[in-house]
Scaffold this motif. Structure first.
Motif, short mmCIF file in Angstrom:
data_model
loop_
_atom_site.label_atom_id
_atom_site.label_comp_id
_atom_site.label_asym_id
_atom_site.label_seq_id
_atom_site.Cartn_x
_atom_site.Cartn_y
_atom_site.Cartn_z
N THR A 15 47.64 47.10 35.88
CA THR A 15 47.31 46.30 34.70
C THR A 15 48.34 45.22 34.45
N GLY A 16 48.97 44.76 35.54
CA GLY A 16 49.82 43.58 35.43
C GLY A 16 48.95 42.33 35.53
N MET A 17 49.58 41.22 35.86
CA MET A 17 48.86 39.96 35.92
C MET A 17 47.73 40.01 36.94
N ALA A 18 48.01 40.56 38.13
CA ALA A 18 46.99 40.63 39.18
C ALA A 18 45.86 41.57 38.78
N GLY A 19 46.20 42.73 38.22
CA GLY A 19 45.18 43.68 37.83
C GLY A 19 44.27 43.13 36.74
N MET A 20 44.86 42.46 35.77
CA MET A 20 44.05 41.90 34.69
C MET A 20 43.16 40.77 35.20
N ALA A 21 43.70 39.94 36.08
CA ALA A 21 42.88 38.87 36.65
C ALA A 21 41.73 39.45 37.45
N ALA A 22 42.01 40.46 38.26
CA ALA A 22 40.96 41.07 39.07
C ALA A 22 39.88 41.69 38.20
N ALA A 23 40.30 42.43 37.16
CA ALA A 23 39.33 43.06 36.27
C ALA A 23 38.49 42.01 35.55
N LEU A 24 39.13 40.95 35.08
CA LEU A 24 38.42 39.89 34.37
C LEU A 24 37.39 39.23 35.30
N PHE A 25 37.82 38.82 36.48
CA PHE A 25 36.91 38.13 37.40
C PHE A 25 35.74 39.05 37.79
N ALA A 26 36.03 40.30 38.06
CA ALA A 26 34.98 41.23 38.49
C ALA A 26 33.96 41.45 37.37
N ALA A 27 34.44 41.69 36.15
CA ALA A 27 33.53 41.94 35.04
C ALA A 27 32.66 40.72 34.77
N ARG A 28 33.25 39.54 34.88
CA ARG A 28 32.48 38.32 34.61
C ARG A 28 31.45 38.02 35.70
N ARG A 29 31.55 38.71 36.82
CA ARG A 29 30.58 38.52 37.90
C ARG A 29 29.61 39.70 37.97
N GLY A 30 29.56 40.44 36.88
CA GLY A 30 28.54 41.47 36.74
C GLY A 30 28.89 42.81 37.32
N LEU A 31 30.12 43.01 37.75
CA LEU A 31 30.50 44.31 38.30
C LEU A 31 30.98 45.22 37.17
#
Length: 427
Positions: A15-31
């Motif tokens: 849940t650092g910068m990379a984890g938050m970016a990954a979670a954000l991008f994935a959720a916004r693409r419907g995952l």
């Protein structure tokens, strides 16, 4: 623990910068996303968003443009993670990431195609690509060498306006300094987090402006340590500027920092609104396969939830984030025990010169991946089709010396999520 097994598309570990970016991008693409980790390490962030500030590292050459630097870095160091991140994808990812932060009250400003220069708490000038809006007036003031008053406070440790001015010296001759009492608290030592919370109150802002105003003279701007509020920095900045009648800016402080606290609050408070199932203060305890899917056990000490996932992103960081662990004779990846690129022996981890401009070999240790950040073995064979590694966990980079931490985190996360979307769409 419930006997129920939860299903999701993607587990994000970290849940650092990379984890938050990954979670954000994935959720916004419907995952559908389950994320586990602790955001505590984010408070150690300076708040500056580095994309690429130095190359070649051994020469310490500062880059005017991170994008031109990425092309040169990829040519000179083809194994660097930037070798598989197109600058155009990096720009889009950073725009999406900073746009999301701004939507939740944390705007950033950047130099467009250029890096910007900003004062560090040591008085050196640091190269970065984007800074919190609360620091932007300092970028402009430094560039134009405006007459400026730097303020520090009685009882605030590890921050000295005088030291900053002395270090900058002739490079910014119009600097003056003053040390004043911070209003409303007898606490010693002063903590920046407490000062930031106090400035959320208008009465504290009014008192601070009254303390500073007699020292303004002909100064065209005021520099403060990064303390201008935790939750509403834009409001605090605007009111301080209105009360003092000149632009006001923050200078980064040593960690733990108020800009880091702001990032932590935005992530923890809003990533869930994107549909991410965030399990804070929890970590991945075990991963195994069952019926072709990943079975990921998550908890705090003991298993609290088992998640069946189609894929997994490791954004667990390096040693501080516990993504890598230094044993007596080797460096180990902690979640899947993936192979780690590392020096042959511990005696070769560090250069003899502590300040070697080329850095230390251990700093480039990490997981080797393919072009979509799947982990590979020494022969380049993919080890897990449904696992991707992002951020500082990756090998062949030295994010601190190359000044590329946020670019590495956000860019690699974007590429990894793109790959998962394509993979899942293909069935």
């Amino acid at each position: 623990m419930s006997d129920r097994t939860y299903d999701c598309d993607l587990v994000v570990a970290g849940t650092g910068m990379a984890g938050m970016a990954a979670a954000l991008f994935a959720a916004r693409r419907g995952l559908s996303v389950v994320q586990a980790g602790s955001t505590g390490e984010i408070v150690f962030a300076s708040g500056l968003f580095d994309v690429l500030g130095v190359h070649p590292m051994a020469e310490g050459r500062r880059l005017a443009s991170p994008w031109e630097g990425m092309a040169r870095l990829a040519a000179d160091e083809p194994k660097h993670p930037y070798g598989v991140i197109a600058p155009s994808r990096m720009k889009d990812a950073l725009a999406e990431f900073t746009g999301w932060l701004e939507a939740h009250g944390l705007p950033y400003r950047n130099g467009g195609d250029s890096n910007v220069r900003v004062l560090s708490p040591m008085g050196t000038v640091k190269t970065s690509w984007a800074v919190p809006s609360t620091m932007w007036a300092g970028v402009e003031a430094l560039a134009e060498k405006k007459p400026c008053l730097l303020v520090d406070f009685e009882g605030l440790r590890e921050y000295s306006a005088r030291q900053i001015a002395d270090t900058v010296g002739g490079a910014w001759p119009g600097l003056r300094t003053v040390r004043v009492e911070f209003p409303g608290t007898p606490m010693r030592p002063l903590l920046t987090g407490i000062m930031g919370q106090a400035l959320e109150l208008r009465v504290t802002r009014e008192q601070l402006a009254e303390v500073i105003r007699p020292h303004l003279g002909d100064c065209a701007c005021v520099g403060l340590p990064a303390i201008l509020g935790i939750f509403h920095p834009g409001t605090v900045l605007a009111e301080m500027e209105a009360m003092l009648g000149v632009p006001v800016f923050e200078i980064p402080t040593l960690p733990a920092s108020v800009p880091g606290l702001r990032l932590k609050n935005v992530f923890e408070g809003h990533i869930g609104t994107e549909g991410v199932d965030l399990m804070l203060q929890r970590k991945v305890l075990d991963v195994h396969r069952q019926d072709g899917a990943l079975q990921v056990s998550i908890g705090q000490g003991s298993v609290e939830r088992v998640v069946r996932a189609r894929g997994m992103i490791l954004a667990t960081g390096r040693f501080l984030g516990h993504g890598l662990f230094a044993e007596r004779d080797r460096i180990r990846e902690t979640v899947l025990d993936l192979p780690v690129h590392q020096p042959a022996g511990r005696s070769q981890w560090h250069s003899l010169d502590l300040f070697d401009p080329a850095g230390h070999p251990v700093s480039r240790a990490g997981v080797v991946t393919d072009s979509s950040f799947r982990p590979v073995d020494e022969e380049g064979r993919v080890l897990h089709e449904d696992v991707r590694c992002v951020g500082t966990l990756l090998a062949h980079q030295d994010w601190m010396r190359q000044k590329c931490g946020v670019g590495l985190a956000v860019g690699s996360s974007a590429v990894a999520v793109d790959a998962f979307v394509a993979q899942f769409s293909a069935g």
